[in-house]
Design an enzyme around this catalytic site. Structure first.
Site, mmCIF file in Angstrom:
data_model
loop_
_atom_site.group_PDB
_atom_site.id
_atom_site.type_symbol
_atom_site.label_atom_id
_atom_site.label_comp_id
_atom_site.label_asym_id
_atom_site.label_seq_id
_atom_site.Cartn_x
_atom_site.Cartn_y
_atom_site.Cartn_z
ATOM 1 N N LYS A 195 93.412 -7.468 -37.682
ATOM 2 C CA LYS A 195 93.988 -8.812 -37.646
ATOM 3 C C LYS A 195 95.419 -8.768 -38.180
ATOM 4 C CE LYS A 195 90.993 -12.120 -38.678
ATOM 5 N NZ LYS A 195 89.968 -12.967 -39.351
ATOM 6 N N GLY B 226 93.575 -16.798 -31.698
ATOM 7 C CA GLY B 226 93.811 -17.494 -32.952
ATOM 8 C C GLY B 226 95.156 -18.192 -32.979
ATOM 9 N N ASP C 194 83.900 -9.003 -45.779
ATOM 10 C CA ASP C 194 84.873 -8.327 -46.626
ATOM 11 C C ASP C 194 86.050 -7.876 -45.762
ATOM 12 O OD1 ASP C 194 85.976 -7.280 -48.898
ATOM 13 O OD2 ASP C 194 84.667 -5.531 -49.009
#
Length: 569
Positions: free
Chosen positions: A337, A321, A372
């Site tokens: 993350k 990312g 979610d």
């Protein structure tokens, strides 16, 4: 320190705050039926957001009560908090929502103390609730037996779950046909066939749901009957679902939370676990709005997994990312993350904006197309639970977030999401049929998010994942915005022939401008996939399509997005 330290008073005040939270939570939840019956769709969305925000709001209020009632040198004497915990345990032992009250206590403790003061002596890292409780009851259910015919059984159900049905006889005939289609003929004729439904109705978005199971002496099947309110036509029973995978999707981590009155949450979660054995209880608690307790159960499952396996953290498969770094445990179906210290130059967002975007996802209608998230602070893991390459990369890209403290790795801040196969990787190994299905669902995901007033921003394939049920879900939120904030434009015609040859645009571009005509080469390097997607969802390349959606949203229209396949519609 005074001779009497107020452990009991502090414990009582924390529990009084929990009672206040539960009362407000229940009040919002109990309004769901009226909102459904009156087709107040925008009020439903507002109520859902208000109920999500209620938890942190009430924790803040109780924090204020405690600070007003006790001096800091008393309240923040952490060595005394095992006494508060003991007093609190005595208070919650007779309760029927005791597991939730433990999580509430943890939230208050964490609002008062820094995370380095967390210990199982002071708070409930591990639950103190017995797995089998003396006051545990069976779930509140209604039971229907096959006394005469399937139609009679269905009529009995709808007599108990009374709404202003528009054409109930037509619904009963259609649902009987679906039941005969789903189940073997011998089951439909079995005199022991029984339907057990949870007594309270579940509400979410524009639907109401009867949830339970079908069973005979040998087998059981989950059962969900969705009800819809067709304005001007009354309520109708839309489908009868007995497929476990479809029912699992209805309770998916990509959906908004149900509103259902459950005075004894463990009852309902245990009932759901019987019909959906593949669901973790963390996900089931979350699905009915107790997302903080779902977070507690997730954390307990994580530390249990680490303690009882040789699993080690690795970097998650897929393209690295530009804003987030993602790692995972191979044997634990979750990704972690963290925000990088430095973003790629093409990214214009900052850390605070990324945090706001991820928090936004919690409160909007995810329409089954956004995963979610759970936000955590100050995770501590043993260093030997990381593969060296993984730890080295995390320390390099996020040194302000990932800190090495001897044999412990501190993760100051992270989000967790369900692990999925990145769509770009899925397509690399997919058959022709799987490519078709995935690109069809990818386009539907974009359209359904847009109709719910969400624009993904960065719609690259790598930012979408494929679930175990084959659904395409968006999971990278650093560029999301409300659709109504975007300015969709057609590319102006070139002024001169030279304009088309120039590497620079011949037109001005504002910060919120998006040109859908530019999507094809941006989304697809593979020409075959580009042509296929254009055939399936070519309207996404037209600015007028997006403007039409914006107009509908501004007019207050709330679209229908069904979490199940609609038979014969």
């Amino acid at each position: 320190m005074t001779q009497h330290w107020p452990a009991g008073e502090i414990a009582r005040m924390i529990l009084d705050g929990f009672d206040d939270y539960r009362e407000h939570f229940r009040r919002i939840t109990l309004g769901a039926r009226e909102r459904f019956e009156q087709a107040r769709w925008q009020d439903i969305q507002r109520a859902a957001a208000a109920r999500i925000n209620l938890y942190e709001q009430k924790v803040g209020e109780v924090n204020g009560w405690l600070r007003d009632a006790f001096d800091d040198e008393v309240l923040l004497e952490v060595e005394q908090w095992p006494l508060v915990k003991s007093a609190y345990i005595r208070l919650i032992d007779p309760r029927l929502d005791d597991e939730l009250s433990e999580t509430w206590y943890n939230s208050l403790f964490c609002s008062l103390f820094s995370h380095d003061q967390i210990s199982d002596g002071c708070m409930f890292i591990h639950t103190t609730r017995p797995s089998i409780r003396s006051h545990q009851r069976a779930a509140q259910t209604r039971t229907y037996c096959l006394d005469a015919s399937l139609q009679s059984l269905l009529r009995a159900i709808f007599a108990d779950y009374a709404f202003a049905y528009g054409d109930l006889e037509s619904d009963v005939s259609r649902l009987e046909a679906q039941l005969r289609e789903h189940l073997p003929d011998w089951v439909c004729k079995d005199s022991t066939l029984t339907v057990e439904l949870f007594s309270p109705v579940l509400y979410r978005n524009k639907g109401a749901y009867l949830v339970g199971r079908l069973y005979n002496s040998d087998e059981q099947w989950p059962l969900v009957i969705p009800l819809l309110h067709r304005e001007g036509h009354g309520v109708e029973a839309d489908a009868l679902i007995t497929d476990e995978a479809e029912v699992s999707i209805i309770f998916s981590f990509t959906r908004s939370y149900f509103m259902v009155d459950v005075p004894v949450p463990a009852e309902f979660v245990n009932f759901l676990k019987r019909i959906l054995p593949g669901k973790h209880i963390a996900e089931l608690y979350t699905s009915i709005g107790f997302y903080k307790h779902g977070k507690s159960e997730f954390y307990r499952a994580l530390i249990n997994h680490l303690a009882n396996s040789d699993d080690r953290f690795i970097m998650a498969p897929g393209v690295r990312g530009m804003v987030m770094s993602v790692f995972t445990l191979p044997g634990f179906n979750t990704v972690f993350k963290i925000i990088k210290d430095r973003f790629s130059p093409s990214k214009t967002v900052d850390r605070a904006t990324v945090i706001d975007k991820y928090r936004l996802v919690k409160s909007v209608d995810r329409v089954g197309r956004m995963a979610d998230t759970q936000e955590f602070a100050d995770f501590r893991f043993p260093r030997d639970k990381f593969e060296p390459e993984c730890l080295a990369e995390l320390l390099e890209v996020a040194p302000s977030t990932v800190v090495l403290e001897g044999d412990t790795v501190l993760i100051r801040h992270c989000w967790t999401e369900r692990r999925m196969t990145p769509l770009n990787l899925y397509l690399e190994h997919a058959s022709e049929g799987q490519v078709l299905e995935a690109l069809e669902d990818y386009g539907l995901a974009i359209k359904q998010l847009a109709a719910a007033n969400i624009f993904p921003g960065d719609m690259l394939l790598k930012n979408f994942g494929v679930t175990r049920h084959g659904r395409v879900v968006f999971y990278d939120y650093d560029e999301i915005s409300f659709l109504t904030e975007v300015n969709f434009r057609h590319i102006p015609p070139p002024r001169y022939p030279e304009d088309e040859m120039s590497g620079e645009p011949w037109y001005s571009i504002g910060p919120h401008d998006v040109f859908p005509e530019e999507f094809p080469p941006f989304l697809f390097a593979d020409m075959g996939q580009r042509r296929l997607f254009s055939r399936l969802h070519g309207e996404l390349y037209d600015a007028d399509y997006w403007k039409g959606l914006q107009a509908a949203i501004r007019e207050g229209k709330v679209i229908d997005v069904f979490p199940y396949r609609r038979k014969g519609r």
